[in-house]
Design an enzyme around this catalytic site. Structure first.
Site, PDB file in Angstrom:
ATOM      1  N   ASP A 266       0.846  -1.211   0.000  1.00 35.80           N
ATOM      2  CA  ASP A 266       0.000   0.000   0.000  1.00 35.80           C
ATOM      3  C   ASP A 266       0.870   1.246   0.000  1.00 35.80           C
ATOM      4  O   ASP A 266       2.020   1.193   0.460  1.00 35.80           O
ATOM      5  CB  ASP A 266      -0.799   0.124   1.314  1.00 35.80           C
ATOM      6  CG  ASP A 266      -1.542  -1.108   1.683  1.00 35.80           C
ATOM      7  OD1 ASP A 266      -1.869  -1.867   0.788  1.00 35.80           O
ATOM      8  OD2 ASP A 266      -1.775  -1.270   2.901  1.00 35.80           O
TER       9      ASP A 266
HETATM   10  N1  URA Z   1      -0.876  -5.923   4.242  1.00 40.96           N
HETATM   11  C1  URA Z   1      -1.350  -4.685   4.261  1.00 40.96           C
HETATM   12  O1  URA Z   1      -2.302  -4.383   4.953  1.00 40.96           O
HETATM   13  N2  URA Z   1      -0.726  -3.757   3.489  1.00 40.96           N
HETATM   14  C2  URA Z   1       0.356  -4.032   2.735  1.00 40.96           C
HETATM   15  O2  URA Z   1       0.889  -3.154   2.062  1.00 40.96           O
HETATM   16  C3  URA Z   1       0.821  -5.344   2.726  1.00 40.96           C
HETATM   17  C4  URA Z   1       0.193  -6.277   3.507  1.00 40.96           C
END
Ligand code: URA
Length: 229
Positions: free
Chosen positions: A101
């Site tokens: 993310d």
């Molecule tokens: N889990 C999440 O919530 N975000 C990420 O970027 C990777 C794994």
């Protein structure tokens, strides 16, 4: 890869020059002239330009220490793209093998080798991903068993696969997952009435983020790392 992209990458010619050569019938694929620039080609094709055999562009494998605010997409976005951190002409060819993310930092692997990234991200491979999570509320020891048993997320009835949770202190933990659902770590903690405030990926399979890479820095993987996923 599209034929015109392959031609300009392997010959160094511009897309317009490639168009002219295609139009003239100077490009042969497996001995046959081809004029369709959008044709998909792969490494099994023998492609010649004015009689000269063209070689498939080399593969690149990169580890990046992703900063906050960057996205792993290859398409335009309101956030800057991770590839923009890699000042190389080939950076635009790369895609990430497993995304993070915008709000997550840490290890991102980028490559132009679709087979390699597929092997790494395929659910059947169960390649471990290790994260460090900082959370809002104190962590209760019972959470270790809940993560190990699999958690039903708030908006998905299918429980997660067993995951390892190692509580490091009251507000931080190391999480090891074998799957990669959308926002999975954040959603697992949310399903346990907690909230992830910081998230950082330390490792994917056997590849750990190189501690010498500062946020925003990258390096190519060694051939051992590429082979040892
Ligand atoms: N889990 C999440 O919530 N975000 C990420 O970027 C990777 C794994």
């Amino acid at each position: 890869m599209r034929l015109d992209r392959f031609l300009s990458h392997s010959s160094g010619l511009s897309r317009n020059q490639v168009k002219v050569l295609l139009h003239r019938g100077d490009v042969l694929i497996d001995g046959q002239p081809v004029r369709d620039s959008s044709l998909q080609v792969n490494a099994t094709n023998r492609i010649t330009l004015e009689g000269k055999l063209l070689h498939w562009p080399r593969n690149y494998y990169v580890m990046l220490h992703k900063p906050l605010g960057y996205v792993c997409s290859t398409e335009e976005s309101s956030h800057p793209l991770v590839a923009s951190l890699i000042a190389r002409v080939w950076a635009g060819e790369l895609h990430s093998a497993g995304r993070l993310d915008a709000d997550t930092t840490g290890l991102v692997l980028l490559t132009n080798d679709g087979n390699w990234s597929h092997a790494l991200t395929s659910p059947r491979r169960h390649c471990d991903k290790t994260y460090l999570a900082g959370v809002k509320h104190p962590l209760q020891p019972e959470l270790v068993e809940r993560f190990a048993a699999g958690i039903v997320l708030n908006d998905d009835p299918k429980p997660t696969l067993p995951a390892q949770l190692q509580i490091l202190d009251t507000h931080s933990a190391r999480v090891k997952l074998h799957e990669g659902r959308y926002h999975q770590v954040r959603r697992m903690f949310a399903a346990c009435s907690n909230r992830v405030e910081t998230l950082h990926r330390e490792a994917i399979g056997n590849i750990a983020l190189d501690a010498s890479l500062q946020s925003g820095q990258w390096r190519e993987l060694t051939s051992e790392e590429v082979a040892n996923v």
